[in-house]
Design an enzyme around this catalytic site. Structure first.
Site, short mmCIF file in Angstrom:
data_model
loop_
_atom_site.label_atom_id
_atom_site.label_comp_id
_atom_site.label_asym_id
_atom_site.label_seq_id
_atom_site.Cartn_x
_atom_site.Cartn_y
_atom_site.Cartn_z
N LYS A 136 6.37 9.62 29.79
CA LYS A 136 7.76 9.71 30.24
C LYS A 136 8.45 10.86 29.51
O LYS A 136 8.38 10.95 28.28
CB LYS A 136 8.48 8.39 29.96
N HIS A 175 11.76 11.61 29.65
CA HIS A 175 13.19 11.41 29.45
C HIS A 175 13.41 10.04 28.80
O HIS A 175 12.46 9.27 28.65
CB HIS A 175 13.96 11.50 30.77
#
Length: 237
Positions: A116, A118
């Site tokens: 991921k 963010h």
């Protein structure tokens, strides 16, 4: 269903697997192209009562190992994405129910297939792995590829893999490099993982458990076909 050879929790798990259609008998082509007389799909434990059955079986297997002469000490239960994510989380919950004095603060983690970029970011969801002893929980070991990937990710995060627990050990050898010749001695995928990483690999059930636990309870022909398959593809380890 009752059995004089299996622990009660194994019998209950076996019954739940049959009742829920997770364990089936017939003719099934595996990834290895072998034709198996039985098929086990832990992804079918998606109903509440079935998820409770498998998490209970995982937890009781862990407790049984803990109380054995070779106890397993770990801090985190890790479920490789995707199928093992609910297996690991529900197992932690069940451990806390069955033995709160030891497992009330037990943690879980699982990986993302893609990191991921963010928010909190990273490849791991759940408890941080750095410096922690990790038990991997998953459904089965086929070739061992997915377990090696999970071990690699855990080590990248600074975790220490101390063992692997699967739902079923098929007890069958890997295909030979020169073709799947039943006469060629070959180790099992589980045996190779034990040897390669020097860690214990446990299973709730083995093929032997299925055969012995179901004698006289399913069609004799299904038992005989499993016995023949066991002889034909028995691992050398």
């Amino acid at each position: 269903m009752s059995s004089t050879t299996l622990a009660p929790y194994k019998v209950e798990f076996l019954q739940a697997a049959i009742n829920g259609g997770v364990l089936k008998f017939g003719s099934f082509e595996l990834k290895s192209k072998r034709i198996s007389p039985y098929f086990f799909n832990a992804g079918d434990f998606y109903r509440a009562d079935l998820l409770r059955a498998i998490s209970t079986a995982y937890a009781k297997t862990i407790i049984e190992v803990e109380e054995s002469s070779s106890p397993l000490d770990f801090d985190i239960v890790f479920g490789p994405a995707y199928k093992a994510i609910p297996l690991s989380t529900s197992t932690v919950d069940k451990l806390a129910d069955l033995k709160p004095e030891k497992y009330e603060k037990m943690c879980y983690s699982f990986d993302r297939k893609e990191a991921k970029d963010h928010g909190e970011g990273g490849k791991i969801v759940g408890a941080p792995l750095k410096g922690k002893r990790v038990l991997i929980v998953d459904d089965v070991v086929t070739a061992g590829t997915a377990k090696r990937e999970a071990i690699g990710k855990i080590r990248q995060e600074g975790g220490i893999v101390v063992g692997i627990l699967v739902a079923l050990d098929r007890m069958e050898k890997l295909p030979a490099p020169n073709g799947d010749d039943p006469s060629t001695p070959m180790p099992s995928a589980i045996g190779e993982l034990r040897k390669e990483y020097g860690i214990p690999v446990f299973a709730i059930l083995t093929l032997n458990d299925i055969i012995e636990g179901l004698k006289g309870k399913i069609a004799k022909e299904d038992i005989e076909r499993m016995e023949e398959y066991r002889v034909k593809y028995a691992a050398s380890d």
